[in-house]
Scaffold this motif. Structure first.
Motif, short mmCIF file in Angstrom:
data_model
loop_
_atom_site.label_atom_id
_atom_site.label_comp_id
_atom_site.label_asym_id
_atom_site.label_seq_id
_atom_site.Cartn_x
_atom_site.Cartn_y
_atom_site.Cartn_z
N UNK A 1 -1.68 11.47 1.75
CA UNK A 1 -1.44 10.31 2.61
C UNK A 1 -1.46 10.77 4.05
N UNK B 1 4.30 12.88 0.57
CA UNK B 1 3.42 11.87 1.15
C UNK B 1 4.20 10.70 1.75
N UNK B 2 5.49 10.62 1.44
CA UNK B 2 6.34 9.60 2.05
C UNK B 2 6.17 8.18 1.54
N UNK B 3 5.90 8.04 0.26
CA UNK B 3 5.77 6.68 -0.30
C UNK B 3 7.11 5.95 -0.30
N UNK B 4 7.05 4.65 -0.15
CA UNK B 4 8.28 3.85 -0.13
C UNK B 4 8.75 3.50 -1.54
N UNK C 1 -5.76 8.01 3.31
CA UNK C 1 -5.02 8.24 2.07
C UNK C 1 -5.95 8.47 0.90
N UNK D 1 -4.00 -2.42 -4.47
CA UNK D 1 -3.61 -1.83 -3.18
C UNK D 1 -2.83 -0.53 -3.33
N UNK E 1 -6.68 6.98 -1.68
CA UNK E 1 -6.65 5.69 -2.38
C UNK E 1 -7.51 5.72 -3.63
N UNK E 2 -7.19 4.84 -4.55
CA UNK E 2 -8.03 4.72 -5.72
C UNK E 2 -9.33 4.03 -5.30
N UNK F 1 -1.60 3.23 -4.42
CA UNK F 1 -2.20 4.54 -4.70
C UNK F 1 -1.79 4.94 -6.12
N UNK F 2 -2.66 5.68 -6.76
CA UNK F 2 -2.38 6.10 -8.13
C UNK F 2 -2.47 7.63 -8.21
N UNK G 1 0.82 -1.21 0.00
CA UNK G 1 0.00 0.00 0.00
C UNK G 1 0.85 1.26 0.00
N UNK G 2 2.15 1.11 0.30
CA UNK G 2 2.98 2.31 0.31
C UNK G 2 3.67 2.53 -1.04
#
Lengths: 238, 126
Positions: free
Chosen positions: B106, A79-82, B121, A31, B123-124, A33-34, A3-4
């Motif tokens: 997020x 947003x801190x995505x991995x 978040x 899962x 999210x989609x 994000x887009x 999810x990250x």
């Protein structure tokens, strides 16, 4: 799919094909994000993206492909995505390959390049483009000391370290961030890996490189790669 | 006559560079280019006075100065334009990110979520 992970799609006037791309991404990476970065489209690209329920960032006017990418990097950094995966909005990149790009990223690579030349399923670009891609791939390979086959690919995976580097860069090119940015990543000591991905030919034959642009592109990119490479050599010696 | 013209041009450019630069009507790059071009003209006039070279040599030196000045102006202009482009791009990106709700995209970190935090978040949903 974690999810990250953020899947980022820079888009300019891609309303007709974007929905299909987003639907395909939803199937293979539910899962994740887009984010769609609409680079000032006039055909309702942002509305199509919003209709699919994804994050949308819209440039107030057209800034260029590179600027759209950098906006996405800034979004991901804040947003801190991995993990960040980027692919094109025109449907050339098969979302089914997202998992292939994600594997080395999760294993610690900083930049994963999706190469059409390492995959038997990919289309073969016209010979003129093939020569250009090979030329820049050779140059970049020489500069980074590692064999790369497709340095103009827009299908890439990035680690937070590389996302930060690009997001905070004051010299990230607004037009063509290709081989020069790969050399820059290597210069920063980041780990680069290439994986095979499936790519389709653009059904409408559309490309960034039309008219006199290919000539300008070659000249500009040659200069940019040589400049980055010379800085790379200096930093290695230092 | 040529020397007098060089002195006038040199002084005018240095004064203009200082005045326009101070008033903020010239970028630092442009002001610096104006200053060096003006100083170049004054140096050329000084060389002409001290060494009294033949006209041909003075003409070549003048030509060299003009070419150098053009290159200096061109580079200053390109640099100022690049800075301006970067600034415009950066501002446009900030506007887009703010309007797109990047800060709220997020919520808590994955760690916070694992500890029972909420997931707000972007999210989609499709």
């Amino acid at each position: 799919m974690a999810a990250d992970t953020l899947i980022m799609i820079p888009a300019f006037n891609e309303a007709r094909r974007l929905a299909e791309v987003l639907t395909a991404i939803g199937r293979v990476a539910p899962e994740a994000d887009v984010l769609v970065v609409d680079d000032g489209s006039g055909d309702g690209t942002a509305e199509v993206a919003r209709g699919q329920g994804v994050n949308v960032v819209v440039h107030p006017f057209n800034l260029g492909y590179g600027a759209a990418l950098q906006t996405g990097y800034r979004f991901a950094e804040r947003a801190g995505y991995r993990h960040l995966i980027q692919l094109d909005a025109d449907g050339q990149h098969d979302p089914a390959s997202i998992a292939t790009v994600l594997v080395p990223l999760a294993a610690g690579a900083d930049l994963v390049l999706g190469s059409r030349f390492r995959s038997a399923e990919s289309y073969s670009p016209p010979w003129t483009r093939r020569i250009g891609i090979r030329l820049f791939s050779r140059l970049a390979s020489l500069a980074v000391g590692q064999r790369l086959t497709d340095v103009t690919t827009g299908f890439q995976g990035l680690s937070p370290a590389l996302v930060r580097l690009h997001a905070e860069s004051r010299s990230f090119p607004a037009d063509y961030p290709d081989a020069n940015m790969i050399v820059r990543a290597a210069r920063a000591g980041l780990v680069i890996q290439e994986v095979p991905v499936a790519m389709r030919a653009n059904p409408e034959g559309g490309t960034l490189h039309v008219g006199l642009r290919p000539v300008l592109y070659v000249l500009k990119m040659l200069l940019a790669v040589l400049l980055e490479a010379s800085r790379f050599r200096r930093s290695r010696r230092g | 006559m040529l020397r007098l013209m060089l002195v006038l041009v040199g002084v005018a450019m240095i004064v203009l560079a200082a005045a326009q630069g101070r008033a903020g009507r010239l970028s630092m790059g442009h002001a610096a280019a104006w200053f060096w071009v003006g100083l170049g003209a004054l140096l050329l006039a000084l060389v002409a006075t001290l060494l009294e070279p033949v006209d041909a040599v003075l003409a070549y030196a003048g030509l060299l100065w003009a070419v150098g000045a053009s290159i200096g102006f061109g580079m200053a202009h390109a640099r100022a334009q690049t800075r301006l482009d970067e600034r415009v791009k950066s501002l446009a990106q900030e506007i887009a990110l703010l309007k797109g709700g990047a800060e709220q995209a997020r919520g808590p970190s994955p760690g916070a979520e694992a500890a029972g935090g909420t997931d707000d978040r972007g999210r989609r949903s499709g």
